[in-house]
Design a protein around this motif. Sequence first.
Motif, short mmCIF file in Angstrom:
data_model
loop_
_atom_site.label_atom_id
_atom_site.label_comp_id
_atom_site.label_asym_id
_atom_site.label_seq_id
_atom_site.Cartn_x
_atom_site.Cartn_y
_atom_site.Cartn_z
N GLY A 29 18.56 -1.81 -6.61
CA GLY A 29 19.84 -1.85 -7.31
C GLY A 29 20.03 -3.08 -8.19
N VAL A 30 18.95 -3.83 -8.43
CA VAL A 30 19.03 -5.03 -9.27
C VAL A 30 18.82 -4.65 -10.73
CG1 VAL A 30 18.02 -7.29 -9.76
CG2 VAL A 30 18.21 -6.50 -7.39
N TYR A 31 19.73 -5.06 -11.58
CA TYR A 31 19.63 -4.73 -13.00
C TYR A 31 18.45 -5.45 -13.64
CZ TYR A 31 24.00 -2.16 -12.93
OH TYR A 31 24.97 -1.21 -12.65
N GLN A 32 17.69 -4.72 -14.46
CA GLN A 32 16.52 -5.24 -15.17
C GLN A 32 16.90 -5.44 -16.64
OE1 GLN A 32 13.42 -5.50 -13.06
NE2 GLN A 32 15.21 -5.33 -11.72
N ILE A 33 17.14 -6.70 -17.01
CA ILE A 33 17.70 -6.99 -18.33
C ILE A 33 16.62 -7.56 -19.24
CG2 ILE A 33 19.36 -8.44 -19.56
CD1 ILE A 33 21.22 -8.15 -17.18
N GLY A 34 16.36 -6.85 -20.33
CA GLY A 34 15.31 -7.28 -21.25
C GLY A 34 15.75 -7.41 -22.69
N THR A 35 17.04 -7.13 -22.96
CA THR A 35 17.55 -7.25 -24.33
C THR A 35 18.91 -7.93 -24.31
OG1 THR A 35 18.79 -5.15 -24.36
CG2 THR A 35 16.43 -5.06 -24.93
N ALA A 36 19.31 -8.44 -25.48
CA ALA A 36 20.62 -9.07 -25.61
C ALA A 36 21.74 -8.06 -25.37
CB ALA A 36 20.76 -9.70 -26.99
N GLU A 37 21.53 -6.84 -25.81
CA GLU A 37 22.54 -5.80 -25.63
C GLU A 37 22.78 -5.53 -24.14
OE1 GLU A 37 21.18 -5.95 -29.55
OE2 GLU A 37 19.96 -5.54 -27.77
N GLU A 38 21.73 -5.59 -23.35
CA GLU A 38 21.88 -5.37 -21.91
C GLU A 38 22.57 -6.55 -21.24
OE1 GLU A 38 17.98 -2.46 -21.33
OE2 GLU A 38 17.80 -4.62 -20.92
N LEU A 39 22.28 -7.78 -21.69
CA LEU A 39 22.97 -8.93 -21.14
C LEU A 39 24.46 -8.89 -21.50
CD1 LEU A 39 22.66 -11.57 -19.54
CD2 LEU A 39 22.25 -12.73 -21.72
N ALA A 40 24.77 -8.46 -22.72
CA ALA A 40 26.18 -8.34 -23.14
C ALA A 40 26.89 -7.27 -22.32
CB ALA A 40 26.25 -8.01 -24.63
N TRP A 41 26.18 -6.21 -21.96
CA TRP A 41 26.77 -5.18 -21.09
C TRP A 41 27.14 -5.78 -19.74
CZ3 TRP A 41 25.55 -3.36 -16.27
CH2 TRP A 41 26.20 -2.19 -15.85
N LEU A 42 26.23 -6.59 -19.17
CA LEU A 42 26.51 -7.21 -17.88
C LEU A 42 27.76 -8.08 -17.96
CD1 LEU A 42 25.40 -7.69 -14.95
CD2 LEU A 42 24.39 -9.80 -15.87
N ALA A 43 27.88 -8.87 -19.04
CA ALA A 43 29.05 -9.73 -19.21
C ALA A 43 30.32 -8.90 -19.27
CB ALA A 43 28.90 -10.58 -20.47
N ALA A 44 30.29 -7.83 -20.04
CA ALA A 44 31.48 -6.98 -20.20
C ALA A 44 31.87 -6.31 -18.88
CB ALA A 44 31.23 -5.93 -21.28
N GLU A 45 30.87 -5.86 -18.13
CA GLU A 45 31.14 -5.22 -16.85
C GLU A 45 31.78 -6.19 -15.86
OE1 GLU A 45 30.50 -1.87 -15.38
OE2 GLU A 45 30.98 -1.70 -17.51
N ILE A 46 31.21 -7.38 -15.77
CA ILE A 46 31.71 -8.35 -14.80
C ILE A 46 33.10 -8.83 -15.18
CG2 ILE A 46 31.33 -10.70 -13.90
CD1 ILE A 46 28.30 -9.95 -13.99
N ASN A 47 33.35 -8.95 -16.48
CA ASN A 47 34.67 -9.41 -16.92
C ASN A 47 35.73 -8.32 -16.85
OD1 ASN A 47 33.85 -12.03 -17.46
ND2 ASN A 47 33.19 -11.53 -19.54
N ASN A 48 35.32 -7.11 -16.52
CA ASN A 48 36.27 -6.01 -16.33
C ASN A 48 36.74 -6.04 -14.88
OD1 ASN A 48 37.71 -3.67 -16.13
ND2 ASN A 48 36.02 -2.30 -16.67
N SER A 49 37.89 -6.64 -14.65
CA SER A 49 38.36 -6.87 -13.28
C SER A 49 38.77 -5.58 -12.57
CB SER A 49 39.54 -7.84 -13.28
OG SER A 49 40.61 -7.34 -14.06
#
Length: 268
Positions: A29-49
């Motif tokens: 269940g660990v996210y595999q992040i290899g692009t900037a778009e995927e890192l931006a997705w992680l930021a948006a998800e976590i900031n969605n309270s």
Amino acid sequence: ARLTALAASAANESAWNGTTVEPGKDASGVYQIGTAEELAWLAAEINNSSNNSQSYSAVLTADIDLGYRPWTPIGCYVPYRGVFDGQGHTVSGLYVTALSNGYAGLFGYTSGSTTIKNLTVEGEIRLEDVSTTAKHIGGIVGEANAKLERCVSRVRISAAGFGTRDTCAVGGIAGKLSGAMTDCRFEGSIDITCKRGGAYISGGVGGLAGNAAGGALTRCVNTGAVTVDKGTGVGGIAGINAITGIIDGCHSKGVITGDHRVGGVVGN
């Protein structure tokens, strides 16, 4: 230096285009992040309270270029609580020009069992009019109640406009550290300018941590310049070190400049 970095990002076809893409996960269940778009997705998800993403864990599978597009820190409205493993990769092109809920950094603030490790961050935090709403500013994380292991920050941090007795902490790795930082390096620069009159920054400014608020720093190195025109607690490793804080096996080679309680290792 920034123009050179911008040109390099512009020439990089894989630099962030401002969009988000959900990354895949491994069997654990660990996210595999290899692009900037995927890192931006992680930021948006976590900031969605409204969801339960704050404990998402992730690894980087490649170097990532954020393209010097304005970045909102991971975990600025809610704390990040997961494990983030850079696996020796670099996030370059970080560009923060505004505070998000008072924080600035690749990450905003972390809490609980958070670990950030094996990560290098390059880029710039450039805040031209910091108000008294500022909380904490760090090259990697604004406020770290976390373990930081084997991280390198090559972030240029400049901030101006702090108010009277501003308690914001600024650090090359972490603004405020309440956890443990081990085998980390700061190779960027910090330049703090306060407003005229009686304004000064009192939260601490340091090469590794602005305020080591009971945290521990072990085998950490600063080679960056730290410059503060008006402030108390300016140090090569930590600007302020709490009475319960531990600094062990650390050293600073950077030029440290300030006007009150200034030290090569600890200011206050």
